[in-house]
Motif scaffolding. Sequence first.
Motif, PDB file in Angstrom:
ATOM      1  N   SER A   1      89.645  77.521 161.581  1.00 29.69           N
ATOM      2  CA  SER A   1      88.247  77.092 161.504  1.00 29.69           C
ATOM      3  C   SER A   1      88.075  76.056 160.402  1.00 29.69           C
ATOM      4  O   SER A   1      88.292  76.344 159.230  1.00 29.69           O
ATOM      5  N   SER A   2      87.655  74.867 160.798  1.00 30.09           N
ATOM      6  CA  SER A   2      87.430  73.825 159.795  1.00 30.09           C
ATOM      7  C   SER A   2      86.234  74.183 158.901  1.00 30.09           C
ATOM      8  O   SER A   2      86.228  73.871 157.711  1.00 30.09           O
ATOM      9  N   PHE A   3      85.233  74.865 159.464  1.00 29.18           N
ATOM     10  CA  PHE A   3      84.061  75.273 158.679  1.00 29.18           C
ATOM     11  C   PHE A   3      84.467  76.235 157.563  1.00 29.18           C
ATOM     12  O   PHE A   3      84.136  76.041 156.403  1.00 29.18           O
ATOM     13  N   VAL A   4      85.208  77.276 157.914  1.00 24.19           N
ATOM     14  CA  VAL A   4      85.656  78.263 156.923  1.00 24.19           C
ATOM     15  C   VAL A   4      86.613  77.613 155.934  1.00 24.19           C
ATOM     16  O   VAL A   4      86.525  77.838 154.724  1.00 24.19           O
ATOM     17  N   SER A   5      87.507  76.778 156.428  1.00 21.58           N
ATOM     18  CA  SER A   5      88.465  76.093 155.577  1.00 21.58           C
ATOM     19  C   SER A   5      87.765  75.231 154.526  1.00 21.58           C
ATOM     20  O   SER A   5      88.115  75.257 153.342  1.00 21.58           O
ATOM     21  N   GLU A   6      86.754  74.485 154.935  1.00 21.05           N
ATOM     22  CA  GLU A   6      86.019  73.625 154.000  1.00 21.05           C
ATOM     23  C   GLU A   6      85.298  74.444 152.934  1.00 21.05           C
ATOM     24  O   GLU A   6      85.318  74.084 151.764  1.00 21.05           O
ATOM     25  N   HIS A   7      84.666  75.526 153.342  1.00 19.35           N
ATOM     26  CA  HIS A   7      83.970  76.365 152.359  1.00 19.35           C
ATOM     27  C   HIS A   7      84.952  77.021 151.392  1.00 19.35           C
ATOM     28  O   HIS A   7      84.699  77.087 150.184  1.00 19.35           O
ATOM     29  N   ALA A   8      86.069  77.511 151.914  1.00 19.31           N
ATOM     30  CA  ALA A   8      87.062  78.159 151.049  1.00 19.31           C
ATOM     31  C   ALA A   8      87.661  77.154 150.064  1.00 19.31           C
ATOM     32  O   ALA A   8      87.826  77.457 148.881  1.00 19.31           O
ATOM     33  N   LYS A   9      87.989  75.942 150.546  1.00 20.47           N
ATOM     34  CA  LYS A   9      88.522  74.901 149.652  1.00 20.47           C
ATOM     35  C   LYS A   9      87.514  74.539 148.579  1.00 20.47           C
ATOM     36  O   LYS A   9      87.869  74.406 147.407  1.00 20.47           O
ATOM     37  N   GLU A  10      86.279  74.366 148.975  1.00 15.61           N
ATOM     38  CA  GLU A  10      85.235  73.972 148.026  1.00 15.61           C
ATOM     39  C   GLU A  10      85.034  75.064 146.974  1.00 15.61           C
ATOM     40  O   GLU A  10      84.933  74.788 145.786  1.00 15.61           O
ATOM     41  N   SER A  11      85.003  76.306 147.416  1.00 19.01           N
ATOM     42  CA  SER A  11      84.849  77.424 146.489  1.00 19.01           C
ATOM     43  C   SER A  11      86.039  77.518 145.541  1.00 19.01           C
ATOM     44  O   SER A  11      85.873  77.708 144.333  1.00 19.01           O
ATOM     45  N   LEU A  12      87.224  77.376 146.078  1.00 18.04           N
ATOM     46  CA  LEU A  12      88.447  77.420 145.275  1.00 18.04           C
ATOM     47  C   LEU A  12      88.459  76.303 144.234  1.00 18.04           C
ATOM     48  O   LEU A  12      88.719  76.544 143.048  1.00 18.04           O
ATOM     49  N   ASN A  13      88.144  75.090 144.650  1.00 19.03           N
ATOM     50  CA  ASN A  13      88.099  73.961 143.719  1.00 19.03           C
ATOM     51  C   ASN A  13      87.061  74.179 142.612  1.00 19.03           C
ATOM     52  O   ASN A  13      87.314  73.877 141.447  1.00 19.03           O
ATOM     53  N   PHE A  14      85.902  74.715 142.970  1.00 16.43           N
ATOM     54  CA  PHE A  14      84.860  74.942 141.975  1.00 16.43           C
ATOM     55  C   PHE A  14      85.280  76.018 140.979  1.00 16.43           C
ATOM     56  O   PHE A  14      85.069  75.866 139.773  1.00 16.43           O
ATOM     57  N   GLN A  15      85.884  77.087 141.447  1.00 14.17           N
ATOM     58  CA  GLN A  15      86.310  78.152 140.537  1.00 14.17           C
ATOM     59  C   GLN A  15      87.429  77.677 139.606  1.00 14.17           C
ATOM     60  O   GLN A  15      87.466  78.054 138.433  1.00 14.17           O
ATOM     61  N   ILE A  16      88.319  76.852 140.113  1.00 14.71           N
ATOM     62  CA  ILE A  16      89.358  76.272 139.250  1.00 14.71           C
ATOM     63  C   ILE A  16      88.709  75.378 138.187  1.00 14.71           C
ATOM     64  O   ILE A  16      89.070  75.433 137.009  1.00 14.71           O
ATOM     65  N   THR A  17      87.728  74.583 138.603  1.00 13.39           N
ATOM     66  CA  THR A  17      87.009  73.720 137.660  1.00 13.39           C
ATOM     67  C   THR A  17      86.315  74.549 136.580  1.00 13.39           C
ATOM     68  O   THR A  17      86.392  74.223 135.391  1.00 13.39           O
ATOM     69  N   MET A  18      85.654  75.620 136.981  1.00 13.80           N
ATOM     70  CA  MET A  18      84.965  76.488 136.020  1.00 13.80           C
ATOM     71  C   MET A  18      85.962  77.141 135.056  1.00 13.80           C
ATOM     72  O   MET A  18      85.684  77.275 133.859  1.00 13.80           O
ATOM     73  N   ALA A  19      87.140  77.514 135.559  1.00 13.61           N
ATOM     74  CA  ALA A  19      88.171  78.112 134.696  1.00 13.61           C
ATOM     75  C   ALA A  19      88.668  77.098 133.667  1.00 13.61           C
ATOM     76  O   ALA A  19      88.848  77.435 132.489  1.00 13.61           O
ATOM     77  N   ILE A  20      88.865  75.855 134.080  1.00 10.99           N
ATOM     78  CA  ILE A  20      89.315  74.804 133.168  1.00 10.99           C
ATOM     79  C   ILE A  20      88.257  74.548 132.091  1.00 10.99           C
ATOM     80  O   ILE A  20      88.575  74.470 130.902  1.00 10.99           O
ATOM     81  N   ILE A  21      86.993  74.440 132.515  1.00  2.00           N
ATOM     82  CA  ILE A  21      85.908  74.210 131.549  1.00  2.00           C
ATOM     83  C   ILE A  21      85.819  75.375 130.567  1.00  2.00           C
ATOM     84  O   ILE A  21      85.685  75.170 129.361  1.00  2.00           O
ATOM     85  N   SER A  22      85.916  76.598 131.071  1.00  2.00           N
ATOM     86  CA  SER A  22      85.848  77.782 130.209  1.00  2.00           C
ATOM     87  C   SER A  22      86.995  77.801 129.214  1.00  2.00           C
ATOM     88  O   SER A  22      86.798  78.117 128.028  1.00  2.00           O
ATOM     89  N   LEU A  23      88.181  77.460 129.669  1.00  3.96           N
ATOM     90  CA  LEU A  23      89.348  77.429 128.797  1.00  3.96           C
ATOM     91  C   LEU A  23      89.164  76.400 127.678  1.00  3.96           C
ATOM     92  O   LEU A  23      89.447  76.687 126.509  1.00  3.96           O
ATOM     93  N   ILE A  24      88.665  75.235 128.025  1.00  6.48           N
ATOM     94  CA  ILE A  24      88.414  74.194 127.027  1.00  6.48           C
ATOM     95  C   ILE A  24      87.375  74.677 126.008  1.00  6.48           C
ATOM     96  O   ILE A  24      87.533  74.477 124.796  1.00  6.48           O
ATOM     97  N   LEU A  25      86.332  75.331 126.487  1.00  3.28           N
ATOM     98  CA  LEU A  25      85.302  75.833 125.579  1.00  3.28           C
ATOM     99  C   LEU A  25      85.837  76.922 124.659  1.00  3.28           C
ATOM    100  O   LEU A  25      85.467  76.992 123.489  1.00  3.28           O
ATOM    101  N   ILE A  26      86.697  77.787 125.182  1.00  2.00           N
ATOM    102  CA  ILE A  26      87.266  78.859 124.370  1.00  2.00           C
ATOM    103  C   ILE A  26      88.203  78.295 123.303  1.00  2.00           C
ATOM    104  O   ILE A  26      88.208  78.755 122.165  1.00  2.00           O
TER     105      ILE A  26
END
Length: 119
Positions: free
Chosen positions: A51-76
């Motif tokens: 499913s391209s719909f599910v794939s796009e949402h999962a990729k977007e969610s994964l990318n955002f969570q990785i981004t949030m982890a990087i930002i959090s790490l930098i802040l810590i």
Amino acid sequence: MQNNSILGQDTTPPTPPTQDEKTLGLLAHVITFISTFLGPLIIYLVKKDESSFVSEHAKESLNFQITMAIISLILIISLIGILLIWVVGIIDVVLVIVATIRASEGKLYRYPFALRLIK
């Protein structure tokens, strides 16, 4: 049709998703509250070819969570950033809720400032 705002961008997919696809799309976002990036990664790996719909949402969610982890790490790492870590948490929760709503509406969603590491 495309809608841009400070909370991200949503578009209507070329083919309407089924109810099961909508459910898995919103699950890819909601599951991050208990599994950060592991949940969306599993959904992406299992459904990317089905499913391209599910794939796009999962990729977007994964990318955002990785981004949030990087930002959090930098802040810590920066001592003053520890005082601001709560802001990242609030932004994360708000944008995940917005993404979940868009997925349930059958729309594709892009977080406003996620690094696109998974393409």
